[in-house]
Enzyme design. Structure first.
Site, PDB file in Angstrom:
ATOM      1  N   GLU A 111       0.833  -1.209   0.000  1.00  9.24           N
ATOM      2  CA  GLU A 111       0.000   0.000   0.000  1.00  9.24           C
ATOM      3  C   GLU A 111       0.867   1.258   0.000  1.00  9.24           C
ATOM      4  O   GLU A 111       0.607   2.210  -0.750  1.00  9.24           O
ATOM      5  CB  GLU A 111      -0.923  -0.011   1.224  1.00  9.24           C
ATOM      6  CG  GLU A 111      -1.883   1.166   1.259  1.00  9.24           C
ATOM      7  CD  GLU A 111      -2.739   1.175   2.519  1.00  9.24           C
ATOM      8  OE1 GLU A 111      -3.644   2.014   2.604  1.00  9.24           O
ATOM      9  OE2 GLU A 111      -2.494   0.343   3.421  1.00  9.24           O
ATOM     10  N   GLU A 112       1.915   1.263   0.851  1.00  8.00           N
ATOM     11  CA  GLU A 112       2.820   2.422   0.902  1.00  8.00           C
ATOM     12  C   GLU A 112       3.510   2.633  -0.444  1.00  8.00           C
ATOM     13  O   GLU A 112       3.626   3.758  -0.937  1.00  8.00           O
ATOM     14  CB  GLU A 112       3.883   2.209   1.985  1.00  8.00           C
ATOM     15  CG  GLU A 112       3.402   2.363   3.407  1.00  8.00           C
ATOM     16  CD  GLU A 112       4.516   2.102   4.399  1.00  8.00           C
ATOM     17  OE1 GLU A 112       4.874   3.024   5.142  1.00  8.00           O
ATOM     18  OE2 GLU A 112       5.041   0.963   4.424  1.00  8.00           O
TER      19      GLU A 112
ATOM     20  N   SER B 299      23.920 -24.849 -23.810  1.00  9.52           N
ATOM     21  CA  SER B 299      23.117 -25.682 -22.917  1.00  9.52           C
ATOM     22  C   SER B 299      24.034 -26.279 -21.848  1.00  9.52           C
ATOM     23  O   SER B 299      25.262 -26.196 -21.950  1.00  9.52           O
ATOM     24  CB  SER B 299      22.449 -26.816 -23.691  1.00  9.52           C
ATOM     25  OG  SER B 299      21.616 -26.306 -24.700  1.00  9.52           O
TER      26      SER B 299
ATOM     27  N   LYS C 174      20.164 -24.020  -9.358  1.00 10.23           N
ATOM     28  CA  LYS C 174      19.635 -23.946 -10.722  1.00 10.23           C
ATOM     29  C   LYS C 174      18.117 -23.770 -10.661  1.00 10.23           C
ATOM     30  O   LYS C 174      17.390 -24.653 -10.211  1.00 10.23           O
ATOM     31  CB  LYS C 174      19.988 -25.212 -11.511  1.00 10.23           C
ATOM     32  CG  LYS C 174      19.507 -25.175 -12.952  1.00 10.23           C
ATOM     33  CD  LYS C 174      19.887 -26.458 -13.682  1.00 10.23           C
ATOM     34  CE  LYS C 174      19.425 -26.417 -15.122  1.00 10.23           C
ATOM     35  NZ  LYS C 174      17.954 -26.316 -15.244  1.00 10.23           N
TER      36      LYS C 174
ATOM     37  N   GLU D  55      18.016 -16.494 -15.505  1.00 10.81           N
ATOM     38  CA  GLU D  55      16.751 -17.198 -15.634  1.00 10.81           C
ATOM     39  C   GLU D  55      15.625 -16.293 -15.160  1.00 10.81           C
ATOM     40  O   GLU D  55      15.714 -15.678 -14.091  1.00 10.81           O
ATOM     41  CB  GLU D  55      16.787 -18.471 -14.780  1.00 10.81           C
ATOM     42  CG  GLU D  55      15.928 -19.580 -15.288  1.00 10.81           C
ATOM     43  CD  GLU D  55      16.518 -20.297 -16.497  1.00 10.81           C
ATOM     44  OE1 GLU D  55      15.850 -21.208 -17.002  1.00 10.81           O
ATOM     45  OE2 GLU D  55      17.646 -19.952 -16.934  1.00 10.81           O
TER      46      GLU D  55
ATOM     47  N   LYS E 188      30.492 -25.418 -11.791  1.00 12.59           N
ATOM     48  CA  LYS E 188      31.419 -24.839 -12.763  1.00 12.59           C
ATOM     49  C   LYS E 188      32.851 -24.952 -12.241  1.00 12.59           C
ATOM     50  O   LYS E 188      33.091 -24.758 -11.042  1.00 12.59           O
ATOM     51  CB  LYS E 188      31.102 -23.358 -13.001  1.00 12.59           C
ATOM     52  CG  LYS E 188      29.742 -23.100 -13.613  1.00 12.59           C
ATOM     53  CD  LYS E 188      29.473 -21.609 -13.758  1.00 12.59           C
ATOM     54  CE  LYS E 188      28.084 -21.353 -14.343  1.00 12.59           C
ATOM     55  NZ  LYS E 188      27.782 -19.911 -14.418  1.00 12.59           N
TER      56      LYS E 188
ATOM     57  N   CYS F 116      -4.987 -36.074 -37.343  1.00 10.59           N
ATOM     58  CA  CYS F 116      -6.179 -35.721 -38.110  1.00 10.59           C
ATOM     59  C   CYS F 116      -5.741 -34.821 -39.252  1.00 10.59           C
ATOM     60  O   CYS F 116      -5.137 -33.773 -39.039  1.00 10.59           O
ATOM     61  CB  CYS F 116      -7.183 -34.982 -37.217  1.00 10.59           C
ATOM     62  SG  CYS F 116      -8.620 -34.389 -38.134  1.00 10.59           S
TER      63      CYS F 116
END
Length: 649
Positions: A31-32, A79, A110, A165, A280, A414
């Site tokens: 609200e503030e 990747s 991750k 991310e 890493k 289809c």
């Protein structure tokens, strides 16, 4: 409010926003914050030239795009190689550490969301690009501006790519789905889908409402001088980016396993959902020496969390018809809670998977939800069968339009162009650039025309009138006339383009050309033997074509009568090195790829989109990517554009 008061209030707003979105420690109530933001917005609207460029009010969105433009990353986004247990961790370290060095490892949690690349130039956010294929993504800059944890300006002035991310907090994800259900919309299946869908909204106001978070996990193009990734990342976080907890350094497999176990135990304490941790090699010089495989950095991997399993019962199988007509079985299961989410459906992909599992209605099953993706059935508990379980049969008719289905090995489709489930997508494909190229008839316009019942199929496009469109929102005189003219101009297109535009399974542009050149308008009446007599048309392609024509023959004849397509009889090409050869084109040429393709086809070549053992030549230009690498791997002859021309002269 005067200028001085405004600047002080903006500083306070920026501080509050940063505390909430970057440090996860609110300094004010909603609200503030909203009250102060409105006061500042009033000043900005009354004094447009005095507004602070970093005002949080600039993040509320308001841009509406027709579509996203493609954009190139300055350096490739790679990747991660996935590993799932200690043995795979040991194998990964052995592959990386052939010289027996003592590695220091940098560990990061991750998060499972949508990858985003931010480009900063002279300290200002210049562009935000989705991961895409790692080389080219979509420009979503307007939407990135609405994400408070993405600084609009940083103190580092050199050209810099910051990767991370885009995620949604668990509480915000639940709130979004509650709102979607209230509005009669389908809830998002998981936070990853919600993140990706929010990031790719054409209306940035919608993105702004989703409270997305940006979590940095690395960098791309840069001229920064650091010897260790941990030091580099500390510097990036100091520029104003959110730093996720549990970023650690260690030296041994045992230490990595301890961190992994600790992170699995604490995953529920994170405000965003985790699906693993990234490991890493910390030393950047060592990273450069290790380099990359075709897909992954050799110095980095993702250690994925174990899947969460539960036992439930299969109640039914329902059939979903996708927008391309592919029919997919979906498992309806007794509701079961997995990691805080109530699961009632599971993916099955195809009927071969049902056969492999030996799945029956009323079977007790094990279901997993790994990485917060759509749940999947992994095992049937056959020893618990009581004898009243029912077999699951492959469908023969489309559940929506009741037309006969094309059934091939694992695919069921289809082919009826009038099927309600695929009509929108069939029109979009028909109008696309590579087909009939009806300018202005994009996805949103097609959806509007179908939803407003102005058209029901492709044929209806050609009976549209001015008065059909003038009542639609956003359709002014110029737009209406442009669209009607584009539709009219698509008449008398070449026959092969019309055939391609029908979207027949396995029949692309190359096959369409061969069929049209041999049979012309009589292609609706040909037989199996006629088709397989064409070099390059196999059994699967022939059956798909014939099934399509059986279902849609009347439709196709009506379309031909409306379009009056041009039939070109191809002259036999003179002998040359490319005649009857399979050629792939990649990279940027001195002229468009379409022109290069047409040139090669006139020489009698078959131009394919992918490299395989059957490829005879790869023609490459600048920025040739993975196709070039694959051609070298398969020992396919590679030629530059200049070398290609020299072969013919």
């Amino acid at each position: 409010m005067n200028q001085l008061e405004y600047e002080k209030n903006i500083e306070k707003l920026i501080l509050w926003a940063k505390a909430y979105y970057v440090f996860d420690e609110p300094l004010a109530s909603d609200e503030e914050y909203d009250k102060l933001a409105r006061l500042c917005l009033e000043f900005e609207e009354n004094n447009p030239n005095l507004g602070n460029p970093n005002s949080p009010n600039k993040r509320v969105g308001g841009y509406v795009l027709d579509s996203f433009k493609k954009a190139n990353h300055l350096s490739r986004m790679w990747s991660q190689e996935d590993i799932f247990n200690k043995k795979e961790l040991e194998d990964w370290i052995k592959r990386a550490n052939k010289n027996g060095e003592v590695f220091e490892f940098f560990i990061q949690p991750k998060f499972d969301g949508a990858s985003l690349n931010l480009i900063y130039e002279n300290g200002k956010l210049k562009q935000a690009i989705t991961r895409g294929d790692g080389t080219t993504g979509e420009d979503v800059t307007h939407n990135a501006l609405t994400i408070y944890s993405i600084p609009l300006e940083i103190s580092e002035k050199s050209l810099l790519e910051i990767r991370g991310e885009v995620v949604i907090k668990k509480d915000d994800f639940e709130a979004i789905n509650i709102d979607r259900l209230k509005n009669g919309e389908t809830p998002f299946a998981n936070p990853r889908n919600a993140s990706a869908g929010s990031l790719r909204q054409l209306d940035s106001k919608i993105t702004a409402k989703r409270k997305l978070q940006f979590i940095v996990w690395g960098i791309g193009e840069n001229s920064l001088n650091f010897s260790k990734t941990s030091e580099l990342m500390d510097y990036i976080f100091s520029l104003g980016f959110y730093k996720a907890p549990m970023q650690e350094l260690c030296n041994t497999i045992e230490d990595i396993e301890k961190i992994y176990t600790k992170m699995v135990e604490k995953r529920d304490e994170f405000t965003m959902l985790l699906d693993g941790m990234v490991i890493k090699v910390n030393n950047i010089v060592t990273q450069n020496l290790l380099g990359f495989t075709q897909k992954f950095p050799r110095w980095s991997c993702a250690y994925k969390f174990p899947a969460i399993e539960k036992t439930t019962k299969l109640k039914d199988i329902i059939l979903q018809v996708g927008r391309t007509g592919v029919v997919t079985p979906v498992a309806i299961v007794e509701a079961v809670e997995i990691d805080g989410a109530v699961v009632e459906r599971a993916t099955l992909h195809n009927f071969d998977e049902i056969a492999r599992l030996d799945l029956k209605i009323d079977d007790e099953i094990i279901i997993i939800r790994s990485g917060d993706v759509i749940p999947k059935i992994t095992k049937v508990l056959k020893d618990r069968r009581v004898g009243n379980e029912k077999n699951i049969e492959k469908p023969t008719l489309c559940p929506d339009c009741k037309s006969e289905l094309l059934i091939e090995e694992i695919m069921i489709k289809c082919q009826n162009l009038d099927c309600p489930s695929r009509v929108v997508n069939s029109i979009i494909y028909f109008a696309s650039k590579s087909c009939l190229n009806i300018d202005g008839l994009g996805e949103k316009i097609v959806e509007l025309l179908v939803n407003e019942k102005k058209i029901y199929d492709i044929l209806d496009l050609y009976s549209l009138k001015y008065e059909d469109l003038e009542t639609l929102e956003g359709f002014k005189e110029k737009k209406i006339n442009n669209l009607l003219n584009a539709i009219e101009n698509s008449k008398q297109s070449e026959l092969y383009r019309v055939l391609t535009a029908l979207g027949i399974e396995h029949i692309g542009e190359v096959a369409s050309k061969m069929i049209c050149e041999k049979f012309g308008l009589e292609l609706v009446n040909i037989y199996y033997e006629d088709l397989i007599s064409i070099d390059g048309i196999g059994e699967q392609m022939a059956n798909s074509f014939l099934e399509f024509m059986r279902v849609n023959k009347e439709f196709v004849l009506k379309l031909f009568s409306i379009l009056n397509p041009l039939v070109k009889i191809k002259e036999e090409a003179k002998d040359n090195p490319f005649k009857n050869k399979t050629v792939v084109i990649t990279g940027t040429m001195s002229q468009s790829r379409d022109k290069i393709k047409e040139y090669l086809e006139n020489l009698g070549a078959k131009v394919s989109s992918s490299v395989s053992k059957k490829t005879d030549f790869l023609i490459y230009g600048e920025d040739a990517g993975s196709k070039y690498d694959k051609a070298l791997e398969l020992k396919v002859e590679v030629l530059s554009e200049k070398e290609m021309l020299e072969k013919v002269i």
